[in-house]
Enzyme design. Sequence first.
Site, short mmCIF file in Angstrom:
data_model
loop_
_atom_site.label_atom_id
_atom_site.label_comp_id
_atom_site.label_asym_id
_atom_site.label_seq_id
_atom_site.Cartn_x
_atom_site.Cartn_y
_atom_site.Cartn_z
N HIS A 145 0.85 -1.19 0.00
CA HIS A 145 0.00 0.00 0.00
C HIS A 145 0.88 1.24 0.00
O HIS A 145 1.70 1.44 0.90
CB HIS A 145 -0.91 0.00 1.22
N ASP A 148 0.75 5.26 0.05
CA ASP A 148 0.00 6.51 0.20
C ASP A 148 0.61 7.60 -0.68
O ASP A 148 1.81 7.88 -0.57
CB ASP A 148 0.03 6.99 1.65
N ASP A 191 -6.74 0.73 3.92
CA ASP A 191 -6.20 1.80 4.76
C ASP A 191 -7.04 3.07 4.87
O ASP A 191 -6.55 4.08 5.33
CB ASP A 191 -4.80 2.17 4.27
#
Length: 357
Positions: A177, A179, A291
């Site tokens: 993941h 961001d 998330d």
Amino acid sequence: MKLSRQFTVFGSAIFCVVIFSLYLMLDRGQLDHPKDLKREGTFSKGQLSILQEKIDHLERLLAENNEIISNIRDSVINLSESVKDNRGNLEAINFSKGSFPEFHVLPPLVIPIELEDCHFASKRHAHGSDVQMLDVYDILPFDNPDGGVWKQGFDITYDEHEWDSEPLQVFVVPHSHNDPGWLKTFDDYYRDQTQHILNNMVIKLQEDERRRFIWSEISYFSKWWDSIDSQKRDAVKRLIEVGQFEIVTGGWVMTDEASAHYFAMIDQLLEGHQWLEKNLGVTPRSSWSVDPFGHSSTMPYLLKQSGFGDMLIQRIHYSIKKHFATQKTLEFFWRQSWGRCFSLFITTFTKGNFLVT
């Protein structure tokens, strides 16, 4: 035109009076100052020239004024005729108390709910129990006890003889993941971490055909795609074709679901899907949402309307996650609570089974 003639006659009379006065002045000047006759005559001619220019200018102004008045008169006549033609309509509108003209307002734009969704919502399904989250909230204390190995997870124990008859299936999904914005800037994350993750993904997946990897944030993936050569691009396309590499959700970012407006959620999904269609010919059908700060029922509704078949969520309260685990309801259909008809959505893993971590 009649007014113009009057001004012309009046101006001509003034002109004659002025000429006669000048003549008398000139004649008197000749008697009083014969030596200055030439000088006085020259002066009188200059005065006559100036006077003539002023009279000409006055006539031009009168002509322009006449034209303006004529235009105004024509406009008034046309307006009067228009009012007469529409007098019936004007008299039909009664602005007295309690009576106003009717205004037509366009209906709001709405997204229709498919009929099959309504039928589905009224049925019970064998794939999962019928869970009402409002009831779950009432029975959970939402405390945070020490969970052992994982602070708020479970005290992990098992009976070594429990799996003798049937082996335990564990699904491991390698992913990363990324961001687009958190502790570093977008470019700093890309330079320090993201580009290396994707470069290694291409190498490691080709080393072993049993390996799998998923990716969701297209904002990073598009930046990486623009930086690699055609050979690496071809390798990525092959990995997608054989199923080793999969794009999940495919939004420009992994959208926030707590405070984002639904328009922004749709817009970023369009941005990512358009890029995927143009560059890879890929349309994601599974969603990966690990998330966001909580999960909104709007997101699965939008995904289902976009053609998705399943999704995985992760950030829910630990008490709810533990409750679902003990009740074996971690895999479920998600129905929205608004309106008469409910849209449903499967919250599951890509292949139909998952373990929320």
